[in-house]
Design an enzyme around this catalytic site. Structure first.
Site, short mmCIF file in Angstrom:
data_model
loop_
_atom_site.label_atom_id
_atom_site.label_comp_id
_atom_site.label_asym_id
_atom_site.label_seq_id
_atom_site.Cartn_x
_atom_site.Cartn_y
_atom_site.Cartn_z
N SER A 39 39.05 -5.43 7.20
CA SER A 39 38.46 -5.27 5.87
C SER A 39 39.47 -4.77 4.83
O SER A 39 40.42 -5.48 4.54
CB SER A 39 37.25 -4.35 5.97
N ASP A 62 37.99 -7.26 -1.40
CA ASP A 62 38.73 -6.55 -0.35
C ASP A 62 39.30 -7.58 0.63
O ASP A 62 39.17 -8.79 0.40
CB ASP A 62 37.84 -5.51 0.33
N ASP A 108 38.60 -8.85 3.57
CA ASP A 108 37.78 -9.88 4.21
C ASP A 108 36.72 -10.43 3.27
O ASP A 108 35.78 -11.11 3.69
CB ASP A 108 37.14 -9.37 5.52
N ASP A 124 34.11 -9.40 1.52
CA ASP A 124 32.66 -9.16 1.52
C ASP A 124 32.27 -8.26 0.36
O ASP A 124 31.11 -8.21 -0.03
CB ASP A 124 32.14 -8.61 2.87
MG MG Z 1 35.18 -5.71 3.77
#
Ligand code: MG
Length: 454
Positions: free
Chosen positions: A97, A240, A242, A244
């Site tokens: 992340s 961020d 990844d 999400d």
């Molecule tokens: Mg994330």
């Protein structure tokens, strides 16, 4: 046997790569997960230098446990969640992340694409430490497939859920900062499909994150802020590692707090749907409740954690949910924090309302927050919380909420005292109608903790 988790955090396992998180570790853990799933598992990853290595290891572990594996390539975590919900029995996302480049992690999904629940984390750990994963015979070893189409399907479905014509007509100038993460493969294409003028920053995938730290906090987004101002853009967007979470910068270059974005989208969702169920955590702003009241919504608050919010949205057939950190959940799309839908929705709001983002944010209810933490040994936490709850109940009229830690609700604000699951600390947050009051409430909360810890 203790039910305390030995490897998993709140969403998967996250460690420094090749230190604890070696290929051997990842492969065995994936085989343990595969032993429980016994089906077709999608695997995807972010742009980190260790992701491909770990993905191959995870794939081998899954195949050895008899699962078929579908490689989705590099894509956001919610892209994998989308694919699993539609087509597969489970999924593994390789990502850390927002953490620095030396980290990586494994996020495991259930058949709905939601992060697996605590009970399954514990089952996997038991297989890992106290037993053996199922290693199937040669004729049952899984097959490996590729699916490089699902990423476009994921973006296109988000596009189909908003008023593209309205966004196109608004001629929005958008700057997007993907932080060299998985959003490089979705965000610029999405914004172009929505008919906006796109300028990209840090949108070349790179596991060294040369442009900025992957965490989208204000100090890491100075370049984006600068470019939004220089280009007179309508909005800046950042993700961020990844992709999400989404953070917005308004047309003046001001950082928009995650709970403002949440409230803005909540308002729109409730207006469009004539009300509905909103799910958030007990640590989110009163503004969520105010907007719900005004637009015929109902709010359910869970303990802190995006998986809990996602699961509650599914169980309650909720309309929309999220957290204060810019993670928004659209349950008719993905059961998890999703960035493509967030971006599409925010651009739609700016286009349809025909107002600059700063003005839309200024129309939302205003509250002031104060956040701090204090050390407390893990074995004293229960006693401290019970004692505070007891004191409040016997000596005041304040309402108590024990969903997560102790939340004390006064007429002009609230304070929450919440034990960290991973560190020997309490977090103490408060919110009120002035900064002074919010700060005072946090001090009061800290005072209560100090009174009961040894
Ligand atoms: Mg994330």
């Amino acid at each position: 046997m203790s039910d305390k988790k030995r490897l998993f955090g709140t969403f998967g396992v996250r460690r420094t790569a090749n230190d604890v998180l070696t290929p051997e570790f990842a492969s065995r853990l994936a085989a343990c997960y595969g032993t429980l799933v016994k089906g077709t598992v999608a695997v995807g990853g972010d742009t980190r230098t260790s992701t491909l290595m770990l993905k191959q290891a995870v794939t081998a572990g899954l195949l050895s446990s008899g699962c078929d594996v579908v490689d989705l390539g590099i894509l956001p975590t919610p892209g994998v969640q989308y694919a699993v919900r539609k087509y597969y029995d489970g999924g593994v996302m390789i990502t850390a992340s927002h953490n620095p480049p030396q980290y990586n992690g494994l996020k495991f999904l259930d058949e709905d694409g939601i992060g697996i629940p605590d009970e399954m984390d514990i089952k996997i750990e038991r297989l890992y430490f106290d037993a053996e994963p199922d290693r199937v015979e040669f004729h049952e070893i899984g097959e490996l497939y590729q699916n490089d189409k699902v990423i476009d399907e994921y973006v296109d479905e988000a596009v189909s859920k908003v008023d593209v014509e309205a966004i196109r007509k608004a001629n929005l100038k958008v700057v997007v900062d993907c932080g060299s993460g998985a959003g490089c493969f979705t965000a610029p294409y999405l914004i172009r499909k929505l008919g906006c003028d796109v300028t990209t920053l840090n949108s070349q995938p790179d596991g060294f994150f040369p442009g900025r730290n992957p965490e989208p906090i204000e100090e890491n987004l100075q370049e984006l802020i600068h470019v939004v101002k220089e280009l007179n853009a309508d909005i800046g967007l950042a993700h961020d590692g990844d992709a999400d979470r989404t953070i917005c910068i308004d047309e003046n270059g001001s950082f928009v707090l995650g709970d403002k974005t949440f409230t803005l989208v909540e308002k729109q969702m409730l207006k469009e749907n004539n009300g509905g169920t909103i799910v958030t955590t007990v640590a989110t702003s009163q503004a969520i409740y105010d907007v719900a009241e005004e637009y015929n919504g109902e709010v359910i608050a869970t303990a802190v954690g995006d998986l809990l919010v996602a699961r509650k949205l599914k169980d309650e057939n909720g309309l929309f949910g999220g957290e204060e950190n810019g993670g928004l959940i659209f349950p008719d799309f993905v059961y998890g924090r999703d960035a493509v839908m967030t971006v599409a929705k925010i651009l739609e709001i700016v286009a349809k309302e025909k107002k600059p983002l700063s003005e839309l944010v200024a129309e939302l209810p205003v509250y002031y927050a104060s956040k701090t933490k204090i050390e407390c040994p893990d074995d004293e936490k229960e006693f401290v919380m019970a004692s505070i709850a007891e004191e409040i109940q016997t000596t005041t009229d304040f309402k108590l909420d024990r969903t997560d830690g102790v939340k004390i609700l006064k007429e002009d604000g609230w304070v929450i005292i919440r034990p960290s699951g991973t560190e020997p600390i309490f977090r103490c947050f408060s919110e009120s109608d002035s900064q002074k009051k919010a700060d005072e409430m946090t001090e009061w909360g800290l005072g209560l903790i100090k009174k009961y810890k040894k």
